[in-house]
Design a protein around this motif. Structure first.
Motif, short mmCIF file in Angstrom:
data_model
loop_
_atom_site.label_atom_id
_atom_site.label_comp_id
_atom_site.label_asym_id
_atom_site.label_seq_id
_atom_site.Cartn_x
_atom_site.Cartn_y
_atom_site.Cartn_z
N SER A 322 0.82 -1.22 0.00
CA SER A 322 0.00 0.00 0.00
C SER A 322 0.85 1.26 0.00
O SER A 322 0.50 2.26 -0.64
CB SER A 322 -0.92 0.02 1.23
OG SER A 322 -1.86 -1.02 1.15
N SER A 323 1.96 1.21 0.73
CA SER A 323 2.80 2.41 0.80
C SER A 323 3.39 2.76 -0.56
O SER A 323 3.73 3.92 -0.80
CB SER A 323 3.93 2.20 1.81
OG SER A 323 4.89 1.28 1.32
N MET A 324 3.51 1.79 -1.44
CA MET A 324 4.11 2.04 -2.75
C MET A 324 3.06 2.26 -3.84
O MET A 324 3.37 2.81 -4.90
CB MET A 324 5.00 0.86 -3.17
CG MET A 324 6.15 0.61 -2.22
SD MET A 324 7.33 1.96 -2.24
CE MET A 324 8.39 1.53 -0.86
N HIS A 325 1.81 1.81 -3.61
CA HIS A 325 0.83 1.80 -4.70
C HIS A 325 -0.39 2.67 -4.49
O HIS A 325 -1.22 2.78 -5.39
CB HIS A 325 0.36 0.36 -4.96
CG HIS A 325 1.44 -0.56 -5.42
ND1 HIS A 325 2.25 -1.25 -4.55
CD2 HIS A 325 1.88 -0.88 -6.67
CE1 HIS A 325 3.12 -1.98 -5.23
NE2 HIS A 325 2.94 -1.77 -6.51
N THR A 326 -0.54 3.29 -3.30
CA THR A 326 -1.75 4.09 -3.06
C THR A 326 -1.72 5.36 -3.90
O THR A 326 -0.83 6.19 -3.78
CB THR A 326 -1.84 4.47 -1.57
OG1 THR A 326 -1.85 3.26 -0.80
CG2 THR A 326 -3.12 5.24 -1.30
N LYS A 327 -2.73 5.51 -4.76
CA LYS A 327 -2.74 6.61 -5.72
C LYS A 327 -2.87 7.98 -5.06
O LYS A 327 -2.34 8.97 -5.54
CB LYS A 327 -3.87 6.42 -6.73
CG LYS A 327 -3.67 5.27 -7.70
CD LYS A 327 -4.80 5.22 -8.70
CE LYS A 327 -4.58 4.10 -9.71
NZ LYS A 327 -5.68 4.06 -10.71
N ALA A 339 0.57 12.00 -9.95
CA ALA A 339 0.58 13.46 -9.83
C ALA A 339 1.34 14.10 -11.00
O ALA A 339 0.97 15.17 -11.48
CB ALA A 339 1.22 13.87 -8.50
N LYS A 340 2.39 13.42 -11.46
CA LYS A 340 3.16 13.94 -12.60
C LYS A 340 2.30 14.00 -13.86
O LYS A 340 2.55 14.79 -14.76
CB LYS A 340 4.38 13.06 -12.85
CG LYS A 340 5.40 13.06 -11.73
CD LYS A 340 6.04 14.42 -11.55
CE LYS A 340 7.11 14.38 -10.47
NZ LYS A 340 7.65 15.73 -10.17
N GLN A 341 1.27 13.14 -13.93
CA GLN A 341 0.40 13.13 -15.09
C GLN A 341 -0.45 14.40 -15.19
O GLN A 341 -1.05 14.66 -16.22
CB GLN A 341 -0.51 11.90 -15.05
CG GLN A 341 0.24 10.59 -15.18
CD GLN A 341 -0.67 9.39 -15.00
OE1 GLN A 341 -1.89 9.53 -14.85
NE2 GLN A 341 -0.09 8.20 -14.99
N ASP A 343 0.89 17.32 -14.99
CA ASP A 343 1.69 18.35 -15.64
C ASP A 343 1.09 18.68 -17.00
O ASP A 343 0.53 17.80 -17.67
CB ASP A 343 3.13 17.87 -15.82
CG ASP A 343 3.86 17.75 -14.49
OD1 ASP A 343 3.33 18.24 -13.49
OD2 ASP A 343 4.95 17.14 -14.48
N LYS A 344 1.23 19.91 -17.43
CA LYS A 344 0.55 20.32 -18.66
C LYS A 344 1.07 19.57 -19.88
O LYS A 344 0.37 19.47 -20.89
CB LYS A 344 0.68 21.83 -18.86
CG LYS A 344 2.09 22.33 -19.09
CD LYS A 344 2.06 23.84 -19.30
CE LYS A 344 3.46 24.38 -19.60
NZ LYS A 344 3.45 25.85 -19.79
N GLN A 345 2.28 19.03 -19.81
CA GLN A 345 2.80 18.27 -20.94
C GLN A 345 2.16 16.89 -21.04
O GLN A 345 2.24 16.23 -22.06
CB GLN A 345 4.32 18.11 -20.79
CG GLN A 345 5.10 19.40 -20.99
CD GLN A 345 5.01 19.91 -22.42
OE1 GLN A 345 5.06 19.14 -23.37
NE2 GLN A 345 4.88 21.22 -22.58
N CYS A 346 1.55 16.44 -19.94
CA CYS A 346 1.04 15.07 -19.88
C CYS A 346 -0.48 14.97 -19.81
O CYS A 346 -1.07 13.98 -20.25
CB CYS A 346 1.63 14.35 -18.66
SG CYS A 346 3.43 14.40 -18.56
N ILE A 347 -1.11 15.99 -19.23
CA ILE A 347 -2.52 15.87 -18.90
C ILE A 347 -3.41 15.75 -20.12
O ILE A 347 -4.52 15.20 -20.05
CB ILE A 347 -2.96 17.07 -18.02
CG1 ILE A 347 -4.32 16.76 -17.37
CG2 ILE A 347 -2.99 18.36 -18.83
CD1 ILE A 347 -4.73 17.76 -16.34
#
Length: 526
Positions: A322-327, A339-341, A343-347
């Motif tokens: 859970s510590s590694m996969h909780t969105k 969260a990086k998704q 970014d305006k380059q990705c969203i």
């Protein structure tokens, strides 16, 4: 065994003193530093009596910088309101060092505040209130807009350079047996790990610790005519001024004997796990984030010390998985990547891509890589380095001639000319964005990745499903209310993408559609 409390402090030493004189605004008919109209970065709520029970009168909003400016004009300094302790440091408490009784606190404030206001008034200067209701107001129109300040790697680097890497200037631990602070090299950590929001027993709150140490350090530097950071509230807590804080061109790595690469794995040999270990590029992730606390949210220990396979009390019973996969948790791997998704380059693509299933074994294997045979490596760091190097950060794509150059849209031909979308140009734009992003380059290996950004429910193919195959015309709307009709789908996707990615065009009708000339307009001109 000694319980040790660690502090990481001294925050603002190199902020240019010029900040103290930036951003003058009009307040009360005179120039006043910082803040905006009715919103103040220097506001302090005086409510210390709440510690003795319910307040008899409303708390008092005190504007610290305003008072500092007024005292400076009278050639007075901080000692007018603050006293020094045995270490020659100013106490952040008003006219006292230690906590005192309720009556004593009331007397200290009432006697000193009212006397000072009366003296200022008697000398002909503009002064503050002297009656109860003027300070203890039932209705306060002003609000606080104090921006929290963070020691990022650049600011830490500037402090390190200023103090010639003498970490003990700020970092210390606490020995409960001797009740003294001491420094232990290699144990430097974030002050926030020990200093919480509120004072607890012998540990000052984060606010009190930062203001005591930072402001006193800055003040001493000013007295010694050295370069120093701010000592006024707005110098650190004004959001606009924070943006002016100089950044180092080259930020030195924080050295704490941390590994360059690590292997994230279950540390309980008796508990089997079916997932492969995860090689982790620790050094690269240090560069991606401003502070270690993005991942190490409670301490600088290994993640697996608190987050075991099944979870333990020390880790709030949050398991390693859970510590590694909780969105929703930014301190988790997937949470941070999600969260990086944004970014305006990705969203533009990830608005719909997030709905795609990501539970396949191939997706998991992006991180849980197949490990070499047992005995190939004796050191975990060597195995981790081998796996990290074996990753290929490239994105496959279709040949240009396989990608349609244009897509023609004819759905509004009763009012507008048909719209021509530069399809290939858009695909090439997204491919360029992906190839310049390391995270994207690693996760977007499939040549259909860019296609899926728009063809979000299509099968992966060089000829994905056309938009009109799923999104019908208006008459079909009643068949599936969750599926927008074609015109709505086009506009929602195209305009939404342009807005989210801040492309700055194609958000108005005429940006894509040329207005169709009416036949009667033509007849008038004849």
């Amino acid at each position: 065994m000694k319980a040790k409390h660690i502090k990481w402090g001294a925050i603002f030493a190199l902020l240019p003193i010029a900040f103290l004189f930036y951003g003058m605004i009009v307040f009360g008919g005179q120039k006043y530093e910082g803040s905006t109209q009715n919103c103040f970065t220097d506001g302090i709520l005086i409510n210390g009596l709440a510690a003795f029970g319910k307040l008899e009168r409303p708390e008092v909003l005190f504007l610290h910088d305003k008072h500092t400016d007024a005292l400076e004009k009278k050639n007075k300094d901080c000692l007018t309101c603050h006293v020094k302790d045995k270490n020659n440091n100013l106490s952040i408490k008003f006219k006292r060092i230690e906590n005192v009784s309720k009556d004593e606190v009331m007397d200290i404030y009432h006697l000193n505040c009212i006397n000072c206001h009366n003296e200022m008034s008697a000398s002909g200067d503009k002064s503050g209130p002297v009656t109860c209701g003027e300070c203890h107001r039932d209705k306060v129109e002003e609000s606080l807009c104090r921006a929290p300040i963070e020691i990022d790697k650049s600011l830490h680097g500037r402090h390190s350079k200023a103090y010639e890497n003498k970490c003990e200037t700020c970092h210390h631990e606490y020995n409960p047996e001797t009740k003294k602070l001491f420094y232990e090299k290699g144990k430097e950590s974030s002050c926030r790990y020990c200093h919480k929001d509120k004072t607890e027993e012998n540990r000052m709150s984060m606010s009190m610790a930062a203001h005591t140490q930072c402001v006193n350090c800055h003040k001493k530097n000013i007295e010694e005519q050295k370069t120093a950071g701010p000592i006024k509230c707005s110098g650190c807590h004004d959001a606009k001024k924070q943006q002016l804080i100089s950044k180092l061109d080259t930020i030195p790595r924080l050295e704490r004997k941390q590994p360059d690469a690590a292997l994230i794995k279950n540390n309980s040999p008796e508990l089997a796990t079916r997932m492969n270990f995860v090689p982790f590029d620790h050094k690269a992730h240090e560069e991606y984030n401003d502070t270690c606390r993005v991942c190490h949210h409670e301490s600088l220990n290994e993640c697996t010390k608190c987050h075991t396979l099944l979870g333990i009390k020390e880790g709030s019973n949050v398991s390693l998985e859970s510590s590694m996969h909780t969105k929703k948790e930014k301190s988790s791997c997937i949470g941070c990547h999600e969260a990086k998704q944004k970014d305006k380059q990705c969203i533009g693509c990830h608005t719909f891509d997030s709905s795609r299933k990501k539970s396949s074994e191939d997706y998991c294997a992006k991180c849980h890589m197949s490990v070499p045979a047992q005995g190939t490596f004796t050191e975990e760091k060597d195995m981790s380095n081998f796996l990290l190097i074996s990753r290929k950060l490239t994105t496959d794509s279709y040949n240009a001639e396989e990608i349609p150059e244009k897509v023609v849209m004819k759905d509004l031909v009763d009012k507008y000319e048909q719209a021509e979308m530069p399809h290939r140009k858009i695909v090439e734009y997204f491919e360029k964005s992906i190839n310049s992003n390391k995270l994207s380059g690693y996760f977007h290996k499939d040549k259909n990745t860019v296609c899926n950004g728009c063809h979000h429910n299509s099968t992966s193919s060089v000829k994905p499903t056309r938009c009109g195959n799923c999104h019908g015309k208006p008459l079909a709307e009643s068949e599936n209310l969750d599926k927008p009709v074609l015109m709505t789908a086009y506009h929602g996707l195209c305009i939404g993408c342009h807005k989210e990615m801040e492309l700055g065009k194609a958000t108005g009708c005429a940006d894509c559609h040329k207005e169709r000339k009416k036949w009667w307009n033509n007849s008038v001109n004849r």
